[in-house]
Scaffold this motif. Structure first.
Motif, PDB file in Angstrom:
ATOM      1  N   LYS A   7      74.595 -16.163 -23.850  1.00  0.00           N
ATOM      2  CA  LYS A   7      73.491 -15.242 -24.088  1.00  0.00           C
ATOM      3  C   LYS A   7      72.994 -15.285 -25.536  1.00  0.00           C
ATOM      4  CE  LYS A   7      72.386 -10.355 -23.415  1.00  0.00           C
ATOM      5  NZ  LYS A   7      72.918  -9.066 -22.952  1.00  0.00           N
ATOM      6  N   GLU A   8      73.920 -15.251 -26.504  1.00  0.00           N
ATOM      7  CA  GLU A   8      73.533 -15.262 -27.916  1.00  0.00           C
ATOM      8  C   GLU A   8      72.869 -16.571 -28.309  1.00  0.00           C
ATOM      9  OE1 GLU A   8      77.409 -14.532 -29.143  1.00  0.00           O
ATOM     10  OE2 GLU A   8      77.288 -12.373 -28.819  1.00  0.00           O
ATOM     11  N   VAL A  37      60.914 -27.193 -28.104  1.00  0.00           N
ATOM     12  CA  VAL A  37      62.222 -27.649 -27.609  1.00  0.00           C
ATOM     13  C   VAL A  37      63.199 -26.471 -27.593  1.00  0.00           C
ATOM     14  CG1 VAL A  37      64.180 -29.186 -28.041  1.00  0.00           C
ATOM     15  CG2 VAL A  37      61.844 -30.002 -28.410  1.00  0.00           C
ATOM     16  N   CYS A  38      63.214 -25.715 -28.688  1.00  0.00           N
ATOM     17  CA  CYS A  38      64.103 -24.539 -28.758  1.00  0.00           C
ATOM     18  C   CYS A  38      63.767 -23.543 -27.650  1.00  0.00           C
ATOM     19  CB  CYS A  38      63.964 -23.850 -30.108  1.00  0.00           C
ATOM     20  SG  CYS A  38      64.528 -24.810 -31.508  1.00  0.00           S
ATOM     21  N   LEU A  39      62.490 -23.293 -27.472  1.00  0.00           N
ATOM     22  CA  LEU A  39      62.054 -22.324 -26.477  1.00  0.00           C
ATOM     23  C   LEU A  39      62.415 -22.764 -25.059  1.00  0.00           C
ATOM     24  CD1 LEU A  39      60.563 -19.614 -26.260  1.00  0.00           C
ATOM     25  CD2 LEU A  39      58.443 -20.903 -26.037  1.00  0.00           C
ATOM     26  N   VAL A  40      62.144 -23.998 -24.727  1.00  0.00           N
ATOM     27  CA  VAL A  40      62.426 -24.498 -23.375  1.00  0.00           C
ATOM     28  C   VAL A  40      63.932 -24.508 -23.093  1.00  0.00           C
ATOM     29  CG1 VAL A  40      62.323 -26.551 -21.890  1.00  0.00           C
ATOM     30  CG2 VAL A  40      60.292 -25.807 -23.142  1.00  0.00           C
ATOM     31  N   THR A  41      64.730 -24.999 -24.039  1.00  0.00           N
ATOM     32  CA  THR A  41      66.174 -25.035 -23.792  1.00  0.00           C
ATOM     33  C   THR A  41      66.758 -23.617 -23.755  1.00  0.00           C
ATOM     34  OG1 THR A  41      66.656 -25.395 -26.144  1.00  0.00           O
ATOM     35  CG2 THR A  41      66.533 -27.347 -24.739  1.00  0.00           C
ATOM     36  N   GLY A  42      66.203 -22.720 -24.556  1.00  0.00           N
ATOM     37  CA  GLY A  42      66.669 -21.330 -24.526  1.00  0.00           C
ATOM     38  C   GLY A  42      66.359 -20.654 -23.209  1.00  0.00           C
ATOM     39  N   ILE A  43      65.149 -20.861 -22.705  1.00  0.00           N
ATOM     40  CA  ILE A  43      64.770 -20.270 -21.418  1.00  0.00           C
ATOM     41  C   ILE A  43      65.576 -20.892 -20.278  1.00  0.00           C
ATOM     42  CG2 ILE A  43      62.882 -20.099 -19.741  1.00  0.00           C
ATOM     43  CD1 ILE A  43      60.984 -19.795 -22.193  1.00  0.00           C
ATOM     44  N   ALA A  44      65.764 -22.206 -20.329  1.00  0.00           N
ATOM     45  CA  ALA A  44      66.514 -22.901 -19.269  1.00  0.00           C
ATOM     46  C   ALA A  44      68.004 -22.577 -19.311  1.00  0.00           C
ATOM     47  CB  ALA A  44      66.305 -24.405 -19.383  1.00  0.00           C
ATOM     48  N   GLY A  45      68.522 -22.274 -20.509  1.00  0.00           N
ATOM     49  CA  GLY A  45      69.950 -21.989 -20.637  1.00  0.00           C
ATOM     50  C   GLY A  45      70.820 -23.228 -20.576  1.00  0.00           C
ATOM     51  N   TRP A  46      70.213 -24.365 -20.865  1.00  0.00           N
ATOM     52  CA  TRP A  46      70.933 -25.633 -20.800  1.00  0.00           C
ATOM     53  C   TRP A  46      70.407 -26.565 -21.880  1.00  0.00           C
ATOM     54  CZ3 TRP A  46      69.378 -30.707 -19.630  1.00  0.00           C
ATOM     55  CH2 TRP A  46      70.425 -31.611 -19.393  1.00  0.00           C
ATOM     56  N   CYS A  47      71.299 -27.227 -22.571  1.00  0.00           N
ATOM     57  CA  CYS A  47      70.921 -28.158 -23.627  1.00  0.00           C
ATOM     58  C   CYS A  47      71.470 -29.547 -23.289  1.00  0.00           C
ATOM     59  CB  CYS A  47      71.477 -27.698 -24.967  1.00  0.00           C
ATOM     60  SG  CYS A  47      71.092 -28.808 -26.330  1.00  0.00           S
ATOM     61  N   PRO A  48      70.605 -30.571 -23.240  1.00  0.00           N
ATOM     62  CA  PRO A  48      71.071 -31.907 -22.873  1.00  0.00           C
ATOM     63  C   PRO A  48      72.034 -32.514 -23.891  1.00  0.00           C
ATOM     64  CG  PRO A  48      68.768 -31.977 -23.546  1.00  0.00           C
ATOM     65  CD  PRO A  48      69.155 -30.534 -23.469  1.00  0.00           C
TER      66      PRO A  48
END
Length: 66
Positions: A7-8, A37-48
Motif C-alpha cells: 500500500k505505501e 510510469v510511476c502512476l501506471v505502476t502505482g495504480i496497477a500495484g505491480w512493477c516489472p
C-alpha cells in the motif's frame, strides 16, 4: 507474487507520478513524463523490475529464493 507492491509503495508511486506529470505539464520538461510510469505502476500495484530483483513489498520486502 514477485513484483507485488504494498500500500505505501503504491501510494508513493501514485503521488510521485502526479507531481512529475504536473511538472511536465507546467514546464514542458520531458523528464516529468516519467511520472506516467510511476502512476501506471502505482495504480496497477505491480512493477516489472521488482520481479527479477525478487522484491515484493506486499509481503514485507524481499522474497527468499531457495
Amino acid at each position: 507474487m514477485a513484483g507485488c507492491m504494498g500500500k505505501e509503495d503504491r501510494l508513493s508511486r501514485i503521488t510521485a507520478g502526479v507531481i512529475l506529470l504536473g511538472f511536465a505539464a507546467l514546464t514542458g520538461n520531458p523528464i516529468g513524463w516519467l511520472g506516467a510510469v510511476c502512476l501506471v505502476t502505482g495504480i496497477a500495484g505491480w512493477c516489472p523490475i521488482y520481479g527479477p530483483l525478487g522484491i515484493d513489498t506486499c509481503h514485507g520486502g524481499h522474497e527468499e529464493h531457495h
